[in-house]
Write a protein that holds these residues in place. Structure first.
Motif, PDB file in Angstrom:
ATOM      1  N   LEU A   1       4.350  -3.555  -8.074  1.00  0.00           N
ATOM      2  CA  LEU A   1       4.311  -4.736  -8.937  1.00  0.00           C
ATOM      3  C   LEU A   1       4.900  -4.473 -10.313  1.00  0.00           C
ATOM      4  O   LEU A   1       5.335  -5.387 -10.995  1.00  0.00           O
ATOM      5  CB  LEU A   1       2.875  -5.239  -9.079  1.00  0.00           C
ATOM      6  CG  LEU A   1       2.220  -5.694  -7.783  1.00  0.00           C
ATOM      7  CD1 LEU A   1       0.824  -6.230  -8.057  1.00  0.00           C
ATOM      8  CD2 LEU A   1       3.055  -6.766  -7.101  1.00  0.00           C
ATOM      9  N   SER A   2       4.904  -3.198 -10.742  1.00  0.00           N
ATOM     10  CA  SER A   2       5.315  -2.941 -12.129  1.00  0.00           C
ATOM     11  C   SER A   2       6.680  -2.274 -12.241  1.00  0.00           C
ATOM     12  O   SER A   2       7.281  -2.287 -13.304  1.00  0.00           O
ATOM     13  CB  SER A   2       4.261  -2.097 -12.837  1.00  0.00           C
ATOM     14  OG  SER A   2       4.128  -0.863 -12.163  1.00  0.00           O
TER      15      SER A   2
ATOM     16  N   THR B   1       0.856  -1.194   0.000  1.00  0.00           N
ATOM     17  CA  THR B   1       0.000   0.000   0.000  1.00  0.00           C
ATOM     18  C   THR B   1       0.888   1.238   0.000  1.00  0.00           C
ATOM     19  O   THR B   1       2.052   1.183   0.383  1.00  0.00           O
ATOM     20  CB  THR B   1      -0.878   0.046   1.264  1.00  0.00           C
ATOM     21  OG1 THR B   1      -0.030   0.152   2.403  1.00  0.00           O
ATOM     22  CG2 THR B   1      -1.741  -1.192   1.389  1.00  0.00           C
TER      23      THR B   1
ATOM     24  N   SER C   1       3.014   9.420 -11.544  1.00  0.00           N
ATOM     25  CA  SER C   1       1.668   8.840 -11.414  1.00  0.00           C
ATOM     26  C   SER C   1       0.687   9.647 -12.242  1.00  0.00           C
ATOM     27  O   SER C   1      -0.257   9.102 -12.826  1.00  0.00           O
ATOM     28  CB  SER C   1       1.186   8.832  -9.967  1.00  0.00           C
ATOM     29  OG  SER C   1       2.236   8.641  -9.092  1.00  0.00           O
TER      30      SER C   1
ATOM     31  N   TRP D   1       9.061  -5.901 -10.023  1.00  0.00           N
ATOM     32  CA  TRP D   1       8.927  -6.512 -11.346  1.00  0.00           C
ATOM     33  C   TRP D   1      10.272  -6.920 -11.961  1.00  0.00           C
ATOM     34  O   TRP D   1      10.407  -8.026 -12.500  1.00  0.00           O
ATOM     35  CB  TRP D   1       8.175  -5.577 -12.279  1.00  0.00           C
ATOM     36  CG  TRP D   1       8.072  -6.094 -13.684  1.00  0.00           C
ATOM     37  CD1 TRP D   1       8.530  -5.500 -14.803  1.00  0.00           C
ATOM     38  CD2 TRP D   1       7.486  -7.336 -14.101  1.00  0.00           C
ATOM     39  NE1 TRP D   1       8.282  -6.274 -15.894  1.00  0.00           N
ATOM     40  CE2 TRP D   1       7.636  -7.416 -15.492  1.00  0.00           C
ATOM     41  CE3 TRP D   1       6.861  -8.392 -13.431  1.00  0.00           C
ATOM     42  CZ2 TRP D   1       7.194  -8.496 -16.245  1.00  0.00           C
ATOM     43  CZ3 TRP D   1       6.413  -9.475 -14.171  1.00  0.00           C
ATOM     44  CH2 TRP D   1       6.571  -9.524 -15.551  1.00  0.00           C
TER      45      TRP D   1
ATOM     46  N   PHE E   1      -3.659   1.087  -3.197  1.00  0.00           N
ATOM     47  CA  PHE E   1      -2.832  -0.064  -3.519  1.00  0.00           C
ATOM     48  C   PHE E   1      -1.655   0.404  -4.362  1.00  0.00           C
ATOM     49  O   PHE E   1      -1.805   1.163  -5.305  1.00  0.00           O
ATOM     50  CB  PHE E   1      -3.630  -1.124  -4.274  1.00  0.00           C
ATOM     51  CG  PHE E   1      -2.855  -2.397  -4.469  1.00  0.00           C
ATOM     52  CD1 PHE E   1      -2.736  -3.298  -3.427  1.00  0.00           C
ATOM     53  CD2 PHE E   1      -2.217  -2.666  -5.668  1.00  0.00           C
ATOM     54  CE1 PHE E   1      -2.002  -4.451  -3.592  1.00  0.00           C
ATOM     55  CE2 PHE E   1      -1.481  -3.825  -5.837  1.00  0.00           C
ATOM     56  CZ  PHE E   1      -1.375  -4.721  -4.786  1.00  0.00           C
ATOM     57  N   ASN E   2      -0.468  -0.071  -4.009  1.00  0.00           N
ATOM     58  CA  ASN E   2       0.746   0.397  -4.657  1.00  0.00           C
ATOM     59  C   ASN E   2       1.038  -0.433  -5.909  1.00  0.00           C
ATOM     60  O   ASN E   2       1.817  -1.372  -5.873  1.00  0.00           O
ATOM     61  CB  ASN E   2       1.889   0.298  -3.642  1.00  0.00           C
ATOM     62  CG  ASN E   2       3.158   0.919  -4.173  1.00  0.00           C
ATOM     63  OD1 ASN E   2       3.201   1.388  -5.305  1.00  0.00           O
ATOM     64  ND2 ASN E   2       4.179   0.924  -3.345  1.00  0.00           N
ATOM     65  N   TRP E   3       0.379  -0.056  -6.994  1.00  0.00           N
ATOM     66  CA  TRP E   3       0.572  -0.818  -8.238  1.00  0.00           C
ATOM     67  C   TRP E   3       2.006  -0.727  -8.719  1.00  0.00           C
ATOM     68  O   TRP E   3       2.516  -1.650  -9.346  1.00  0.00           O
ATOM     69  CB  TRP E   3      -0.363  -0.317  -9.327  1.00  0.00           C
ATOM     70  CG  TRP E   3      -1.791  -0.644  -9.033  1.00  0.00           C
ATOM     71  CD1 TRP E   3      -2.743   0.228  -8.604  1.00  0.00           C
ATOM     72  CD2 TRP E   3      -2.404  -1.930  -9.101  1.00  0.00           C
ATOM     73  NE1 TRP E   3      -3.926  -0.434  -8.401  1.00  0.00           N
ATOM     74  CE2 TRP E   3      -3.745  -1.764  -8.700  1.00  0.00           C
ATOM     75  CE3 TRP E   3      -1.957  -3.200  -9.448  1.00  0.00           C
ATOM     76  CZ2 TRP E   3      -4.641  -2.822  -8.640  1.00  0.00           C
ATOM     77  CZ3 TRP E   3      -2.840  -4.250  -9.403  1.00  0.00           C
ATOM     78  CH2 TRP E   3      -4.166  -4.060  -8.997  1.00  0.00           C
ATOM     79  N   ASN E   4       2.633   0.415  -8.393  1.00  0.00           N
ATOM     80  CA  ASN E   4       4.025   0.584  -8.814  1.00  0.00           C
ATOM     81  C   ASN E   4       4.922  -0.523  -8.287  1.00  0.00           C
ATOM     82  O   ASN E   4       5.889  -0.902  -8.922  1.00  0.00           O
ATOM     83  CB  ASN E   4       4.571   1.915  -8.285  1.00  0.00           C
ATOM     84  CG  ASN E   4       4.045   3.068  -9.106  1.00  0.00           C
ATOM     85  OD1 ASN E   4       3.547   2.852 -10.219  1.00  0.00           O
ATOM     86  ND2 ASN E   4       4.120   4.266  -8.568  1.00  0.00           N
TER      87      ASN E   4
END
Ligand SMILES: Nc1ncnc2c1ncn2[C@@H]1O[C@H](COP(=O)(O)OP(=O)(O)O)[C@@H](O)[C@H]1O
Ligand SMILES: [Mg+2]
Lengths: 420, 265
Positions: A185-186, A64, A127, A199, A180-183
């Motif tokens: 994962l990517s 998060t 972002s 990633w 949610f911290n999408w960063n």
């Protein structure tokens, strides 16, 4: 003669006190064993539960991010840019030309004062860039975007940070929100803990594992089949067997040194790449596959080989039509155990330079790469407190990877298992 | 005791399918078969009897070179199939084992479907020209093994799901499917109940004449029931070989008489 021996022996008193004592003793021994077994299981389950709870508890926060709302009046600040500018191949270039970074920073200063920028992550504007690229229509309106705060504020909000940051957090208490911290994962590695992602390391692990599997599996299986089915049993094959068993027990860092000496220094392969990492781990995994493969091949009943030979199957056909398919579940289980060990391996990869700072995910086997356990090791060494939860989050990703591999092993075993 | 009785060479007309001359077999230094000569005919079932450990299986396994799989086994002498020396370098072992099929003591179907159990041999030897031809081979093999009626509706079920007796008949059908000339059976009924045993014996009757059949058995009643010729082995030597009726009613050798009357064994 018979009667003589009988008279010598006292008749057994099955009901006597001594017998009762024996029975009681036997029951007590069984109870003790059961109690010890239960204790052992409870203890190990407890450790496991503790590990999982701590990891998930800490790691969860790594997924998060703390955000603050920023209102951007796109039509005003971009002097009427049209959404079509941010579509197609030139979109990113146009964002740069427009000076999005400055736009975001000035919007922040308008709302949070001159020091407002200190609240946000240095990469916060990216972002906004991602949002525009995802839906260009946003530039027609005045929009509120939630941007990640910097790691000091993030730590202070989620936990206890330094006094200065705590003060700032106190002041803005009810403005914060959590997303949610999408960063995570990517993205790949970064200097700012708010911008780091898993990633790159994940992809590095994946590519390395593929190299390892492609090399270790065929070679290991063929070696196992040859040793079990073809090789004569003599001193030489005994020696080979002992060597393989010893190889499986060699500490992994030594394989790292071997990889350094052979693949990098002798063959001159590219440093830090998944190729060398995969080769090194394959050396380590191969003995495990050979040993489990031999056991699996050995457990195929000889009657099946006789049956096939008896109707005129050649030795090669016996091996590939009958022995290998029947041994495959066992071989796969062993392979996945070996691969899981390789996936968690750090030390040998440090030796061959996979500890570099990798900000772009590798796109091939020769690109500089890192892997999950090394990434965890690197982050755990960072001073910035923002890395603590990222480390835990990376551990969760690694554990999930392992879990999926094990689930796959169980699935494959059940799928191919032959019931007799 | 005449010499021909002891050596087991046929005296009657008709060329034998397989002939063995002066065969010795060694496991390492230990001799398991000592100077055995025997002829196997097409039109009769030959039974090998004798006490446990006398070398019946060992000798049987020489006839299709299954002993090659035991590294320490060494065979000397001469065994011929239709006049060809099976131990010569010109003989292809793999083809030999198709021509001389084998049924083992313990039923050993492949853990595959009933259909694939039968079809495997024809497939690897290229005996079928197509799917229909293969279906035909599978059906006729199962017919001959007397199993077709019981399994025709479940050819895709696993061969290992059948009962012991059915499994053994499946193994016989599997051997038949590659169109062998000789079928060797090593105590094929020892793991079966009496009813399944009776079925196999009946099957052997039916197969007689189509294949040269050799059956090892420790059950003398069985030898008497299914065979026309009987060979009695003892301690690695062939003691007596002749018509089954002669061996059981009028044995020439003392040892044979002792064995069949149950005085030892
Ligand atoms: N694989 C083997 N290795 C060593 N000795 C063996 C092997 N197989 C059989 N023998 C020996 O050869 C002899 C004959 O065995 P076998 O042919 O199995 O007898 P039978 O089938 O008549 O009971 C026995 O003494 C046995 O111990
Ligand atoms: Mg035997």
């Amino acid at each position: 003669m018979n009667s003589l021996t009988e008279t010598k022996r006292r008749p057994t008193d099955w009901q006597g006190a001594e017998m009762q004592k024996r029975i009681a003793g036997r029951y007590a021994a069984e109870r003790r064993f059961k109690a010890m077994g239960i204790t052992a299981i409870v203890l190990s389950a407890g450790f496991l539960a503790f590990l999982l709870i701590v990891m998930v508890g800490n790691g969860f926060r790594g997924f998060t991010q703390t955000e603050l709302p920023v209102e951007i009046d796109f039509p005003a600040v971009t002097s009427g840019a049209s959404p079509s500018q941010f579509e197609g191949p030139n979109a990113e270039a146009n964002l740069q030309v427009m000076g999005l970074r400055e736009i975001v920073e000035s919007s922040i200063e308008i709302q949070y004062g001159r020091e407002g920028s200190d609240l946000f992550s240095p990469g916060a504007w990216t972002s906004v860039s991602a949002k525009i690229l995802a839906s260009p229509d946003i530039v027609r309106q005045k929009a509120t975007v939630y941007l990640p705060v910097n790691s000091e504020i993030d730590v202070a909000y989620k936990d206890a940070g330094n006094p200065e940051a705590e003060q700032k957090v106190q002041a803005l208490r009810d403005k914060f929100s959590t997303g949610f911290n999408w960063n995570f994962l990517s993205n790949s590695d970064a200097t700012d803990p708010m911008q780091v992602g898993i990633w790159g390391a994940f992809k590095g692990s994946l590519i390395t594992m593929i190299v390892t599997l492609l090399l270790a599996f065929p070679v290991g299986v063929l070696a196992a089949l040859y040793l079990e089915e073809y090789a004569p049993k003599n001193r030489l094959t005994d020696l080979i067997e002992v060597s393989i068993n010893n190889l499986a027990a060699v500490p992994s860092i030594i394989f790292g040194l071997l990889g350094l000496a052979v693949f990098l220094n002798f063959f001159g392969m590219p440093r830090s790449g998944a190729l060398v990492g995969g080769l090194t781990l394959a050396l380590m995994t191969m003995p495990v596959i050979v040993i489990s493969g031999r056991n699996a091949v050995k457990s195929v009943p000889p009657s099946i080989r006789e049956a096939a030979l008896g109707i005129g199957a050649s030795p090669l056909q016996v091996v590939f039509h009958h022995v290998l398919p029947l041994a495959l579940p066992g071989i796969l289980t062993g392979t996945i155990i070996g691969m899981a060990r390789a996936l968690g391996e750090t030390a040998p990869l440090l030796m061959i330079g996979m500890r570099a700072f990798i900000a772009t995910p590798p796109s091939g086997i020769t690109d500089p790469a890192t892997v999950l356990p090394v990434q965890i090791f690197l982050w755990s060494d960072e001073v910035d407190r923002g890395f603590v939860e990222k480390t835990s989050a990376a551990i969760i990703v690694l554990l999930l990877f392992l879990l999926i591999m094990n689930a796959l092993a169980i699935y494959l075993r059940n799928r191919f298992e032959t019931r007799w | 005791m005449t010499d021909s009785a002891k050596t087991g060479m046929t005296t009657e007309s008709g060329t034998p399918k397989m002939t063995a001359r002066n065969v010795d077999v060694f496991y390492g230094d230990k001799q398991a078969i000592n100077n055995v000569s025997i002829d196997v005919n097409m039109d009769s079932v030959t039974a090998f009897i004798g006490p446990s450990g006398c070398g019946k299986s060992t000798f049987l396994r020489c006839m299709n070179r299954m002993n090659d799989t035991i590294p320490i086994a060494r065979v000397t002498g001469e065994i011929k199939l239709e006049g060809e020396d099976i131990y010569s370098s010109k003989m292809d072992v793999v083809q030999l084992r198709a021509r001389v099929g084998m049924v083992f003591q313990k039923p050993n179907p492949f853990p595959k479907s009933i259909y694939d159990n039968i079809a495997y041999g024809p497939r690897i030897h290229g005996l079928a020209t197509g799917k229909e031809d293969l279906d035909e081979i599978v059906e006729s093999s199962l017919q001959r093994a007397g199993l077709w009626g019981e399994v025709k509706d479940r050819l895709q079920d696993s061969g290992t799901a059948l009962s012991g007796g059915q499994q053994q008949r499946l193994c016989i059908a599997r051997a038949i499917a590659v169109d062998p000339e000789v079928i060797l059976m090593d105590e094929p009924c020892s793991a079966l109940d009496p009813i399944a045993t009776a079925k196999i014996e009946e099957l052997i009757h039916e197969l007689r004449g189509k294949y040269a059949i050799v059956i090892v058995t420790h059950n003398m009643q069985q030898a008497a029931r299914v065979s026309q010729k009987t060979a009695f082995f003892h301690l690695g030597t062939l003691v007596e070989y002749g018509e089954t009726t002669d061996i059981f009613t009028n044995p020439r050798e003392e040892k044979t008489r002792d064995y069949i009357t149950g005085r030892y064994g």
